[in-house]
Design an enzyme around this catalytic site. Structure first.
Site, PDB file in Angstrom:
ATOM      1  CG  ASN A  15      -1.831   1.229   1.374  1.00 18.21           C
ATOM      2  OD1 ASN A  15      -1.214   2.339   1.163  1.00 18.21           O
ATOM      3  ND2 ASN A  15      -3.141   0.850   1.573  1.00 18.21           N
ATOM      4  CG  HIS A  18       0.845   6.221   4.892  1.00 15.98           C
ATOM      5  ND1 HIS A  18      -0.113   7.268   5.365  1.00 15.98           N
ATOM      6  CD2 HIS A  18      -0.049   4.953   5.299  1.00 15.98           C
ATOM      7  CE1 HIS A  18      -1.272   6.723   5.784  1.00 15.98           C
ATOM      8  NE2 HIS A  18      -1.138   5.419   5.824  1.00 15.98           N
ATOM      9  CG  HIS A  51      -8.163   4.244   1.127  1.00 21.84           C
ATOM     10  ND1 HIS A  51      -8.376   3.984   2.532  1.00 21.84           N
ATOM     11  CD2 HIS A  51      -9.248   4.744   0.682  1.00 21.84           C
ATOM     12  CE1 HIS A  51      -9.555   4.421   3.031  1.00 21.84           C
ATOM     13  NE2 HIS A  51     -10.197   4.840   1.522  1.00 21.84           N
ATOM     14  NE  ARG A  53      -9.332   8.587   4.465  1.00 16.64           N
ATOM     15  CZ  ARG A  53      -9.405   7.752   5.580  1.00 16.64           C
ATOM     16  NH1 ARG A  53      -8.771   6.511   5.747  1.00 16.64           N
ATOM     17  NH2 ARG A  53     -10.623   7.719   6.468  1.00 16.64           N
ATOM     18  NE  ARG A  57      -7.404  11.279   5.795  1.00 14.49           N
ATOM     19  CZ  ARG A  57      -7.942  10.794   6.940  1.00 14.49           C
ATOM     20  NH1 ARG A  57      -7.227   9.904   7.505  1.00 14.49           N
ATOM     21  NH2 ARG A  57      -9.324  11.030   7.271  1.00 14.49           N
ATOM     22  CD  GLU A  78      -7.659   0.452   1.430  1.00 12.08           C
ATOM     23  OE1 GLU A  78      -6.648  -0.071   1.499  1.00 12.08           O
ATOM     24  OE2 GLU A  78      -8.008   0.979   2.529  1.00 12.08           O
ATOM     25  CB  THR A 109      -9.295   1.575   7.250  1.00  9.77           C
ATOM     26  OG1 THR A 109      -8.868   2.496   6.197  1.00  9.77           O
ATOM     27  CG2 THR A 109     -10.904   1.114   7.178  1.00  9.77           C
ATOM     28  CD  GLU A 159      -7.133  -6.100   3.106  1.00  5.47           C
ATOM     29  OE1 GLU A 159      -7.346  -6.040   1.765  1.00  5.47           O
ATOM     30  OE2 GLU A 159      -6.521  -5.305   3.639  1.00  5.47           O
ATOM     31  CG  HIS A 198      -5.540  -1.760   9.321  1.00  5.51           C
ATOM     32  ND1 HIS A 198      -5.019  -1.129  10.410  1.00  5.51           N
ATOM     33  CD2 HIS A 198      -5.975  -0.617   8.657  1.00  5.51           C
ATOM     34  CE1 HIS A 198      -5.200   0.136  10.453  1.00  5.51           C
ATOM     35  NE2 HIS A 198      -5.862   0.602   9.413  1.00  5.51           N
TER      36      HIS A 198
HETATM   37  N1  PXP Z   1      -5.808  -3.247   4.042  1.00  7.62           N
HETATM   38  C1  PXP Z   1      -6.873  -1.965   4.164  1.00  7.62           C
HETATM   39  C2  PXP Z   1      -8.236  -2.385   3.786  1.00  7.62           C
HETATM   40  C3  PXP Z   1      -6.601  -0.967   4.595  1.00  7.62           C
HETATM   41  O1  PXP Z   1      -7.558  -0.019   4.736  1.00  7.62           O
HETATM   42  C4  PXP Z   1      -5.249  -0.534   5.042  1.00  7.62           C
HETATM   43  C5  PXP Z   1      -4.645   0.807   5.536  1.00  7.62           C
HETATM   44  O2  PXP Z   1      -5.068   1.775   4.573  1.00  7.62           O
HETATM   45  C6  PXP Z   1      -4.240  -1.729   4.818  1.00  7.62           C
HETATM   46  C7  PXP Z   1      -4.742  -2.753   4.529  1.00  7.62           C
HETATM   47  C8  PXP Z   1      -2.800  -1.386   5.099  1.00  7.62           C
HETATM   48  O3  PXP Z   1      -2.510  -0.980   6.505  1.00  7.62           O
HETATM   49  P1  PXP Z   1      -1.309  -0.346   7.183  1.00  7.62           P
HETATM   50  O4  PXP Z   1      -1.128   0.620   6.177  1.00  7.62           O
HETATM   51  O5  PXP Z   1      -1.501  -0.382   8.656  1.00  7.62           O
HETATM   52  O6  PXP Z   1      -0.300  -1.473   6.792  1.00  7.62           O
END
Ligand code: PXP
Length: 257
Positions: A15, A18, A51, A53, A57, A78, A109, A159, A198
């Site tokens: 992901n 960030h 994602h 949003r 952001r 996402e 989330t 998921e 997550h």
């Molecule tokens: N899966 C989903 C559905 C999420 O919303 C997120 C966070 O955006 C992640 C995985 C990844 O989480 P993390 O960034 O904490 O590794």
């Protein structure tokens, strides 16, 4: 066979949200989530997650378009289950959409979708995405009722939210792990492809990777944070190695029983 099943190994979805968070702290284009996604592909990622949003952001509309066009891996888009996002997904046509709950005030989330309660709204949305050839994943807490509801409305994937497991300590963490184990079994038994993610980091990933029904983990924040110290490729390489080792050990243990 879909790309998700072709390798047989536990897939790592990286992901890149960030990377965009850091870029947005100053505006401009650096660091670029697409560059991070290309590095992630070279470092052993099997897919890229982003994602978009509602408040934009981190990931922007332009990021999503560039990722969809520019990565050599499946894109997992996402998004909240809103008309705006569904329309965008139907235009971009990612490999998969992962529907998540979204609150403007949350830092991340915070919980899974209440699929059981949202069935009447979600069912037609899932159907429209699937009709366009997009695989649909629902982000849920590890609860049997949510999995049954997801199956009933035709989702391809669930998921499992691993946040409670990652945040818990001691016995509580073990209990949360058992909830994930049970949910992965239940979901797979009703024909759902099971993913998880997550809050996972180097310390928490092994026990989750060992759950045999899981075919994909999605990991972001920790990898981007770790990249500050070791670089993104090294962070992803280490995560990949921990996942593979835990899965191999669990498979060998299963074979001995
Ligand atoms: N899966 C989903 C559905 C999420 O919303 C997120 C966070 O955006 C992640 C995985 C990844 O989480 P993390 O960034 O904490 O590794």
């Amino acid at each position: 066979m879909s790309p998700e099943h072709s390798s047989g190994r536990l897939r790592l979805g990286v992901n890149v949200d960030h990377v965009a968070t850091i870029r947005n702290a100053r505006g401009g284009r650096h660091p670029d989530p697409l560059r991070a996604a290309l590095l992630a592909a070279a470092a052993g990622a099997d897919g890229i997650t982003a994602h978009l949003r509602e408040d934009r952001r981190h990931i922007s509309d332009d990021d999503i378009a560039r990722l969809a066009a520019g990565i050599p891996l499946p894109l997992n888009f996402e998004m909240a289950a809103t008309e705006e996002m569904i329309a965008l997904a139907l235009r971009i046509r990612p490999n998969a959409c992962c529907l998540v709950p979204e609150k403007r005030t949350e830092l991340t989330t915070e919980g899974g979708l209440d699929v059981a309660a949202m069935q009447p709204t979600l069912a037609p949305q899932v159907a429209r995405l699937r009709a366009a050839g997009i695989r649909v994943s629902l982000f849920v807490d590890p609860e049997e009722g949510q999995l049954a509801a997801a199956r009933a409305i035709g989702a391809d994937i669930c998921e499992l939210h691993t946040g409670a497991y990652c945040e818990a300590e001691g016995d509580r963490r073990q209990q949360e792990l058992l909830r994930l184990v049970g949910a992965a079994q239940q979901g797979a038994a009703v024909g759902l492809e099971m993913h998880a993610g997550h809050g996972l980091d180097f310390a928490t990933v092994g026990a989750v990777a060992a759950i045999p029904q899981l075919v994909e983990l999605n990991i972001g924040h920790f990898l981007v944070g770790e990249a500050v110290f070791t670089g993104l490729e090294a962070a992803i390489g280490k995560m990949r190695a921990l996942m593979d080792a835990a899965r191999a050990e669990a498979t060998a243990k299963e074979g001995r029983q």
